[in-house]
Design an enzyme around this catalytic site. Structure first.
Site, short mmCIF file in Angstrom:
data_model
loop_
_atom_site.label_atom_id
_atom_site.label_comp_id
_atom_site.label_asym_id
_atom_site.label_seq_id
_atom_site.Cartn_x
_atom_site.Cartn_y
_atom_site.Cartn_z
N ASN A 224 0.10 0.74 3.86
CA ASN A 224 0.99 1.64 3.12
C ASN A 224 2.44 1.14 3.17
OD1 ASN A 224 1.80 3.80 1.57
ND2 ASN A 224 1.70 5.31 3.22
N GLU B 47 -2.44 -2.46 0.22
CA GLU B 47 -1.25 -1.68 -0.15
C GLU B 47 0.00 -2.24 0.54
OE1 GLU B 47 -0.27 2.91 -1.45
OE2 GLU B 47 -1.85 2.57 0.04
N ASP C 214 -9.89 -0.53 1.52
CA ASP C 214 -9.76 0.90 1.25
C ASP C 214 -10.55 1.20 -0.02
OD1 ASP C 214 -9.01 3.47 0.60
OD2 ASP C 214 -6.86 3.09 0.59
N ASN D 195 -11.35 4.22 -1.03
CA ASN D 195 -10.81 5.46 -1.60
C ASN D 195 -11.89 6.49 -1.91
OD1 ASN D 195 -8.00 6.14 -1.87
ND2 ASN D 195 -7.73 4.24 -3.04
N HIS E 298 -3.25 5.33 7.31
CA HIS E 298 -4.56 4.77 7.64
C HIS E 298 -4.48 4.15 9.03
CE1 HIS E 298 -6.31 4.56 3.41
NE2 HIS E 298 -5.03 4.80 3.17
#
Length: 263
Positions: free
Chosen positions: A14, A40, A156, A158, A254
């Site tokens: 992130n 990300e 990820d 999602n 995360h």
């Protein structure tokens, strides 16, 4: 012939520059890591700080979004590669979502993917794109398997697959990330011959999550979702040594996940 255990780590950070400021990846220097997949990054490839850790990997395969400050993936690997790329056949909008590397370990010819799968929560068209991305990715993996490749996927995804994979399944039945169509694709993926390595090693472990909302003290209360995965094609089943979650590692919404493979 002696065997070696390869350690693979996946983490949606992130924002790689924010993680660098927190020194939240420095623990990599103390760990014997062979592959590190980061999702990300929210950065251009050249903006990935050289100070995130001191360990020198042989390769960095990076991708960046055509729209600055979004998505972005980086796959660090400490092995000789036969191919590296960013899979434009799947990431057709050039959102910086995939790294693809190929390498050989003993008798295995392996294709590994580090993927930040789309989120479908913002609007209907993004959910549609997420499902199309899922299908393109599976088809691409299947073509590689026909060519004799073994497959490793980290990232990820999602989506939480089953009720055991999120704290409040009933409340999220109509939320993207736990919709029937998303979970059905994960069923399809596994039925196509891919193993969720964490569930393979921990079939009934409850309360094991990899993402928590920043709201309502969710992480401290462990109100989370398991949406980060390591998958391997079923021909690598006997190579799975361990799979676990580093739930106490901070720096993102995360946490990292780990796969150990023995060859």
């Amino acid at each position: 012939m002696s065997k070696k255990i390869y350690k693979l780590i996946s983490w949606n950070v992130n924002g790689i520059r924010a993680v660098d400021k927190k020194e939240a990846l420095r623990w990599i220097d103390e760990d014997d890591v062979d592959f590190l997949g980061i999702q990300e990054t929210k950065s251009m490839i050249e903006q990935i700080p050289s100070t995130i850790f001191n360990k020198e990997f042989k390769n960095l395969t990076g991708s960046q979004s055509a729209i600055k400050g979004r998505s972005g993936t980086a796959l660090f690997s400490d092995i000789d590669l036969t191919f590296q790329g960013n899979c434009p056949q799947v990431d057709i909008l050039d959102e910086g979502r995939i790294n693809e590397i190929h390498f050989k370990i003993k008798d295995k010819d392996i294709a590994m993917f580090n993927v930040y799968f789309p989120n479908g929560q913002s609007k209907e068209e993004r959910l549609k794109y997420k499902m199309e991305f899922y299908d393109r990715f599976l088809n691409y993996c299947e073509d590689l398997r026909k060519d004799g490749k073994s497959i490793i996927v980290c990232g990820d995804v999602n989506t939480a697959h089953n009720a055991i994979d999120l704290a409040r399944p009933k409340a999220n039945e109509k939320t993207s990330g736990f919709l029937p169509m998303e979970r059905e694709w994960m069923d399809k993926f596994i039925k196509s011959g891919y193993i969720d390595t964490f569930r393979y090693k921990n079939p009934e472990l409850e309360g094991a999550y990899s993402w928590w909302s920043y709201r309502a003290n969710a992480r401290n209360n462990n109100v989370g979702w398991r949406i980060d995965y390591f998958y391997v094609s079923d021909d690598l089943k006997d190579n799975i040594k361990d799979a676990y979650i580093l739930k106490d590692t901070l720096g993102s919404d995360h946490c990292p996940i780990v796969l150990e493979l023995e060859f």
